[in-house]
Structure formats: structure tokens, C-alpha cells
Design a protein around this motif. Structure first.
Motif, mmCIF file in Angstrom:
data_model
loop_
_atom_site.group_PDB
_atom_site.id
_atom_site.type_symbol
_atom_site.label_atom_id
_atom_site.label_comp_id
_atom_site.label_asym_id
_atom_site.label_seq_id
_atom_site.Cartn_x
_atom_site.Cartn_y
_atom_site.Cartn_z
ATOM 1 N N ALA A 70 0.678 -1.058 -0.053
ATOM 2 C CA ALA A 70 0.049 0.076 0.000
ATOM 3 C C ALA A 70 0.782 1.224 -0.051
ATOM 4 C CB ALA A 70 -0.953 0.061 1.298
ATOM 5 N N ASP A 71 1.955 1.221 0.711
ATOM 6 C CA ASP A 71 2.992 2.283 0.778
ATOM 7 C C ASP A 71 3.592 2.586 -0.670
ATOM 8 O OD1 ASP A 71 1.910 2.701 3.138
ATOM 9 O OD2 ASP A 71 3.852 1.505 4.187
ATOM 10 N N THR A 72 3.673 1.490 -1.700
ATOM 11 C CA THR A 72 4.487 1.881 -2.799
ATOM 12 C C THR A 72 3.458 2.093 -4.034
ATOM 13 O OG1 THR A 72 6.102 0.833 -4.181
ATOM 14 C CG2 THR A 72 4.628 -0.595 -3.052
ATOM 15 N N THR A 73 3.936 2.633 -4.898
ATOM 16 C CA THR A 73 3.055 2.596 -6.151
ATOM 17 C C THR A 73 3.557 1.728 -7.170
ATOM 18 O OG1 THR A 73 4.859 4.007 -7.358
ATOM 19 C CG2 THR A 73 3.142 5.045 -6.214
ATOM 20 N N GLY A 74 4.240 0.726 -7.100
ATOM 21 C CA GLY A 74 4.623 -0.399 -7.789
ATOM 22 C C GLY A 74 4.728 -1.668 -6.931
ATOM 23 N N PHE A 75 5.559 -2.389 -7.073
ATOM 24 C CA PHE A 75 5.527 -3.823 -6.383
ATOM 25 C C PHE A 75 6.551 -3.755 -5.078
ATOM 26 C CE2 PHE A 75 4.408 -4.886 -10.613
ATOM 27 C CZ PHE A 75 3.233 -5.657 -10.432
ATOM 28 N N VAL A 77 9.672 -4.940 -3.328
ATOM 29 C CA VAL A 77 10.856 -5.638 -3.968
ATOM 30 C C VAL A 77 11.204 -6.474 -3.056
ATOM 31 C CG1 VAL A 77 11.302 -3.570 -5.241
ATOM 32 C CG2 VAL A 77 12.161 -3.667 -2.929
ATOM 33 N N LEU A 78 12.091 -7.438 -3.723
ATOM 34 C CA LEU A 78 12.605 -8.705 -2.927
ATOM 35 C C LEU A 78 13.222 -8.389 -1.542
ATOM 36 C CD1 LEU A 78 12.907 -11.838 -2.900
ATOM 37 C CD2 LEU A 78 14.858 -11.399 -4.586
ATOM 38 N N HIS A 79 14.167 -7.291 -1.675
ATOM 39 C CA HIS A 79 14.895 -7.294 -0.411
ATOM 40 C C HIS A 79 13.901 -6.658 0.781
ATOM 41 C CE1 HIS A 79 15.150 -3.050 -1.693
ATOM 42 N NE2 HIS A 79 15.349 -2.804 -0.519
ATOM 43 N N ARG A 80 12.928 -5.907 0.458
ATOM 44 C CA ARG A 80 11.843 -5.563 1.262
ATOM 45 C C ARG A 80 10.913 -6.879 2.031
ATOM 46 N NH1 ARG A 80 10.796 -2.791 4.779
ATOM 47 N NH2 ARG A 80 8.670 -2.138 4.472
#
Length: 101
Positions: A70-75, A77-80
Motif C-alpha cells: 500500500a505504501d508503494t506505487t509499484g511492487f 521489491v525482494l529485499h523488502r
């Protein structure tokens, strides 16, 4: 493969691309509209899970991953993903009191 501007196969491919693009835009708009309500329902369901149950780490990780989305406009990422899952599912570290001879 080369097509002339009046090639029927080229026209069919362009129509397909445009329809696919329109469909993706419609799906994205729909998802952006319903995602906040779905997040809220997840948070309410997660709050209803009694703490200390075996499912708690799964519930917490899922809730945090959805919030990260919800906090991102994309996906996310793997490290998150690794950071979030690492917080809720700690690696098994060796027992310092266990020695083998």
C-alpha cells in the motif's frame, strides 16, 4: 517479420495490443480503487486473531507485506520481502550451549 501499413495481420496485432493495454489500465484503476478497503478488512481480521497463537507470525508478516504494498506505487521489491519475513520468521541460530565433540 516486416509488415506493410495496410497488412491485415499488422492491423490485428495493433488492435490486440490496444485492447490489452486498455484492459490493464482498467484492471489497475479497479485495483487502486478497491485496495484500501481490502487492506482495512485484512487489518480487522488480523486484529481478531488472538495473540500468541501459532498463526500470529503469519498474520503479522502478511499484514506488514500488504501495508508495504500500500505504501508503494509499484511492487514490493525482494529485499523488502526478506526484511519483513526476517522480522517475523527469525532464522534458527546455533545453540551456544550445545557442543559436539
Amino acid at each position: 517479420m516486416w509488415h506493410t501499413p495496410d497488412c491485415p495481420q499488422w492491423a490485428v496485432m495493433q488492435i490486440g495490443w490496444e485492447a490489452g493495454s486498455r484492459c490493464i489500465k482498467e484492471q489497475d484503476a479497479w485495483a487502486k480503487d478497491v485496495f484500501p478497503a481490502a487492506c482495512e478488512r485484512l487489518k480487522q481480521a488480523a486484529a481478531a486473531v488472538p495473540s500468541g497463537t501459532p498463526a500470529q507470525p503469519f498474520v503479522d508478516a502478511l499484514t506488514e507485506l500488504v501495508q508495504a504494498q500500500a505504501d508503494t506505487t509499484g511492487f514490493v521489491v525482494l529485499h523488502r520481502w526478506v526484511e519483513i519475513l526476517g522480522r517475523h520468521f527469525l532464522p534458527q541460530l546455533p545453540d551456544p550451549n550445545h557442543t559436539t565433540e
